[in-house]
Design a protein around this motif. Structure first.
Motif, PDB file in Angstrom:
ATOM      1  N   PRO A 283       0.821  -1.207   0.000  1.00 46.58           N
ATOM      2  CA  PRO A 283       0.000   0.000   0.000  1.00 46.58           C
ATOM      3  C   PRO A 283       0.858   1.262   0.000  1.00 46.58           C
ATOM      4  O   PRO A 283       1.932   1.302   0.585  1.00 46.58           O
TER       5      PRO A 283
ATOM      6  N   HIS B  66       1.060   5.386   0.993  1.00 51.11           N
ATOM      7  CA  HIS B  66       0.515   6.318   1.987  1.00 51.11           C
ATOM      8  C   HIS B  66       0.640   7.733   1.445  1.00 51.11           C
ATOM      9  O   HIS B  66       1.681   8.107   0.899  1.00 51.11           O
TER      10      HIS B  66
ATOM     11  N   CYS C 291     -14.829   4.576   0.531  1.00 51.17           N
ATOM     12  CA  CYS C 291     -13.644   4.258   1.342  1.00 51.17           C
ATOM     13  C   CYS C 291     -14.037   3.886   2.768  1.00 51.17           C
ATOM     14  O   CYS C 291     -14.876   4.553   3.377  1.00 51.17           O
TER      15      CYS C 291
ATOM     16  N   GLY D 134     -10.566   4.727   8.668  1.00 56.46           N
ATOM     17  CA  GLY D 134      -9.639   4.150   9.645  1.00 56.46           C
ATOM     18  C   GLY D 134      -9.578   5.012  10.900  1.00 56.46           C
ATOM     19  O   GLY D 134     -10.576   5.599  11.323  1.00 56.46           O
ATOM     20  N   ARG D 135      -8.377   5.108  11.447  1.00 54.81           N
ATOM     21  CA  ARG D 135      -8.183   5.907  12.658  1.00 54.81           C
ATOM     22  C   ARG D 135      -8.414   7.385  12.353  1.00 54.81           C
ATOM     23  O   ARG D 135      -8.293   7.815  11.219  1.00 54.81           O
ATOM     24  N   SER D 136      -8.726   8.147  13.427  1.00 53.68           N
ATOM     25  CA  SER D 136      -8.928   9.580  13.232  1.00 53.68           C
ATOM     26  C   SER D 136      -8.737  10.320  14.543  1.00 53.68           C
ATOM     27  O   SER D 136      -8.676   9.716  15.613  1.00 53.68           O
TER      28      SER D 136
ATOM     29  N   ASP E 178      -7.951   8.842   8.547  1.00 51.66           N
ATOM     30  CA  ASP E 178      -7.391   7.914   7.561  1.00 51.66           C
ATOM     31  C   ASP E 178      -8.506   7.243   6.782  1.00 51.66           C
ATOM     32  O   ASP E 178      -9.554   6.898   7.340  1.00 51.66           O
TER      33      ASP E 178
ATOM     34  N   ASP F 203      -9.187   4.134   3.588  1.00 48.88           N
ATOM     35  CA  ASP F 203      -8.692   3.039   2.758  1.00 48.88           C
ATOM     36  C   ASP F 203      -9.193   3.315   1.344  1.00 48.88           C
ATOM     37  O   ASP F 203     -10.358   3.091   1.034  1.00 48.88           O
TER      38      ASP F 203
ATOM     39  N   HIS G 230      -5.028   1.615  -0.255  1.00 49.34           N
ATOM     40  CA  HIS G 230      -3.956   2.562   0.062  1.00 49.34           C
ATOM     41  C   HIS G 230      -4.382   3.456   1.215  1.00 49.34           C
ATOM     42  O   HIS G 230      -5.556   3.820   1.339  1.00 49.34           O
ATOM     43  N   GLN G 231      -3.422   3.832   2.062  1.00 54.13           N
ATOM     44  CA  GLN G 231      -3.720   4.647   3.235  1.00 54.13           C
ATOM     45  C   GLN G 231      -3.622   6.129   2.874  1.00 54.13           C
ATOM     46  O   GLN G 231      -2.547   6.636   2.565  1.00 54.13           O
TER      47      GLN G 231
ATOM     48  N   SER H  23      -4.394   9.909   4.301  1.00 52.88           N
ATOM     49  CA  SER H  23      -4.610  10.636   5.551  1.00 52.88           C
ATOM     50  C   SER H  23      -4.971  12.080   5.257  1.00 52.88           C
ATOM     51  O   SER H  23      -4.132  12.849   4.770  1.00 52.88           O
TER      52      SER H  23
END
Length: 138
Positions: free
Chosen positions: A3, A5, A26, A29-31, A37, A39, A43-44, A46
């Motif tokens: 992936p 970033h 998408c 993810g974390r925030s 973030d 997907d 691919h990540q 941000s």
């Protein structure tokens, strides 16, 4: 493939969250209060809050079409690209830079492409290839 970033600026996290989740599909993810973030096809990506972040300039040209600089996106297999293009074209809330089309037809680098903007003015390009072996063809 591993992936990729990318960290990019956005002016509003809630609008960004809605666009990347609802329009592009998408997973989130974390925030935190200042970033989130996504997907994006594995691919990540941000998104970082940067009030006043500028829009991509729309003054570049490649193969006869406008190519905003900077821009980012994903290279997809043709079937996945076609499904994304159809999903985006069915929406009334997509800001188009260039509608879906085929560039370099009959040449080694033939590709389907489309350009859209996210709510912060970041330009995204999605490319489709019939064979991933042709991505770097010249």
């Amino acid at each position: 493939m591993t992936p990729f970033h990318l960290a990019f600026p956005v002016s509003d996290l809630e609008e960004t969250r809605a666009f990347y989740a609802d329009v592009l599909g998408c997973a989130i993810g974390r925030s935190s209060d200042t970033w989130v973030d996504f997907d994006l096809f594995g691919h990540q990506m941000s998104a970082h809050l940067r009030p006043g972040a500028g829009k991509a300039a729309r003054d570049g040209k490649v193969g006869g079409i406008v190519v905003p600089i900077p821009h980012f996106g994903v290279v997809l297999e043709m079937a996945e690209w076609t499904a994304l293009a159809e999903r985006l074209e069915a929406r009334s809330d997509v800001e188009w830079i260039e509608k879906p089309q085929v560039r370099f037809k009959g040449e080694p680098g033939e590709q389907a492409t489309l350009f859209i903007c996210d709510p912060s003015g970041n330009a995204l390009e999605f490319k489709g290839f019939r064979s991933m072996d042709k991505v770097f063809a010249h």
